[in-house]
Every structure is written in structure tokens, then in C-alpha cells.
Design a protein around this motif. Structure first.
Motif, PDB file in Angstrom:
ATOM      1  N   SER A  12       0.837  -1.212   0.000  1.00  0.00           N
ATOM      2  CA  SER A  12       0.000   0.000   0.000  1.00  0.00           C
ATOM      3  C   SER A  12       0.873   1.264   0.000  1.00  0.00           C
ATOM      4  N   GLN A  15       1.956   1.823  -3.504  1.00  0.00           N
ATOM      5  CA  GLN A  15       0.859   2.453  -4.259  1.00  0.00           C
ATOM      6  C   GLN A  15       0.770   3.953  -3.970  1.00  0.00           C
ATOM      7  N   HIS A 179       0.872   6.753   4.323  1.00  0.00           N
ATOM      8  CA  HIS A 179       0.603   6.984   2.899  1.00  0.00           C
ATOM      9  C   HIS A 179       0.754   8.446   2.506  1.00  0.00           C
TER      10      HIS A 179
END
Ligand code: GRF
Length: 208
Positions: A12, A15, A179
């Protein structure tokens, strides 16, 4: 910046970094995905976005020097000049740390230097944070050196530890922050705003 992202798991963070490059908030090209595992979810993500994947594991080598040499030539073949470790479960060979000194970073799901070091990975980190009674945790991006989680810290972001947290709920809160934090930290390198002075990281103001 020609970036290789090393990942062993779901990817993740891979990404999130890739998305930031496509949005234009991170001025870098993800040119290679390196993984040690055939089963890593990151392989599917990379393939979907036509990012080449190098599957290489030290476990498949009798001689550690052969492993380092193959890894290094894979990086060179893609013209990699910066490495981001994102949930990568293998130690980086010393030759590669040396060759990319100051140009390898890692993300750790806690506020280093606390809750880092050998054996502190995955859910173990969040279990240890909850067991300690800390009211704050977070994520750290740091420069990689020869030890585990000891290199200079570039950026950190904190999150609260709530009274009813489980390791899973805390991990999810920290991952969300990762993130945003990881692309932001990489952007500082891409914009040449990071100055490493021994164990100290100085962040230069942006050129406006
Ligand atoms: C993240 O929590 C990262 O901090 C740790 O491993 C996890 C990787 O998650 N080093 P993902 O594979 O990027 O989803």
C-alpha cells in the motif's frame, strides 16, 4: 529521481508513492519494484502499472556476495538512483548501503528511536506500543544505515493511541498516515531539500 521501491508485502505504501508521482506531487519516476517474495501483493500492483519487478531473495543464494552483485546489477540496469524501502523484510547488503549512502530511506510504523530495532516489525511494533501504555504513536521515515532503524530521521507524524485500540486498529491509523508521510519525505529528497550532516537531517526551505 529514479526510484526503486523494495516491498515484501501488500504494497500500500508502494501504491501511495506511485500515486503521488502520477499526481505530480512527487517529482520522481518509479522505475523498479524489488521484492523477495513471489507472493507479495506488491507484484500485482506493479504489474498493473507496468513497473518492472525484480524478484530476488538472499535465501536463493549460497554466497551473499553473489546476491549483492545481482541486486546491484538489477538496480543499475534500471538506472536507479534512490531506494525507498516499504515493508521490505530483508536486510540491505552493506555494499548497497555504501553505494547508495544517504539515498536509501525506510518507513517505520512508530515514532523512532522508540519501538525500533531488530525484531520490531509488523504487528509486533503496535503490540509493544500498546503494552507500554504510550498515548502517542506514529510513523517515521529515516535514512538507512547498516543497523536496523537507527539512521537519521527525516520526517515523523504522530497519531493518538486510543484506550480501546488493538494492534490492528492502531496499525490501520498509522498506515493511513504513512501513505501521506512517505511521498512527502521522498518529495523533499526529489527537490534536493535534504541536507545530511552526520546524524542530523536539515530541511531546506523550498525555492519559491
Ligand atoms: C508498513 O506499516 C510499514 O511501515 C512497514 O511495513 C508496512 C508495509 O505495508 N515497514 P504495505 O506493504 O506498504 O501496505
Amino acid at each position: 529521481m529514479r526510484l526503486a521501491i523494495f516491498a515484501s508485502g501488500g504494497g500500500s505504501n508502494f501504491q501511495a508513492i506511485l500515486d503521488a508521482t502520477r499526481r505530480g506531487t512527487l517529482c520522481a519516476d518509479v522505475v523498479l519494484c524489488v521484492t523477495n517474495s513471489d507472493r507479495a501483493g506488491v507484484i500485482e500492483r506493479a504489474t498493473k502499472h507496468s513497473i518492472p519487478v525484480l524478484r530476488i531473495s538472499p535465501n536463493d543464494y549460497l554466497d551473499a556476495d553473489d546476491y549483492s552483485a545481482d541486486l546491484l546489477s538489477g538496480l543499475d540496469a534500471s538506472g536507479v538512483d534512490f531506494i525507498a524501502l516499504a515493508g521490505y523484510m530483508k536486510i540491505i547488503p552493506a555494499e548497497i548501503v555504501e553505494r547508495f549512502r544517504g539515498r536509501i530511506v525506510n518507513i517505520h510504523p512508530a515514532l523512532l528511536p522508540a519501538f525500533g530495532g531488530k525484531g520490531m516489525y509488523g504487528m509486533r511494533v503496535h503490540e509493544a506500543v500498546i503494552a507500554s501504555g504510550e498515548e502517542t504513536s506514529g510513523a517515521s521515515v529515516h535514512v538507512v544505515d547498516e543497523e536496523y532503524d537507527t539512521g537519521p530521521i527525516v520526517l515523523q507524524y504522530s497519531v493518538p493511541v486510543l484506550p480501546d485500540d488493538t494492534p490492528g486498529s492502531l496499525a490501520a491509523r498509522v498506515l493511513e498516515v504513512e501513505h501521506r508521510l512517505y511521498p512527502d519525505a521522498l518529495a523533499l529528497f526529489a527537490e534536493e531539500r535534504i541536507v545530511l550532516e552526520g546524524s542530523v537531517v536539515r530541511i531546506k526551505r523550498p525555492n519559491l
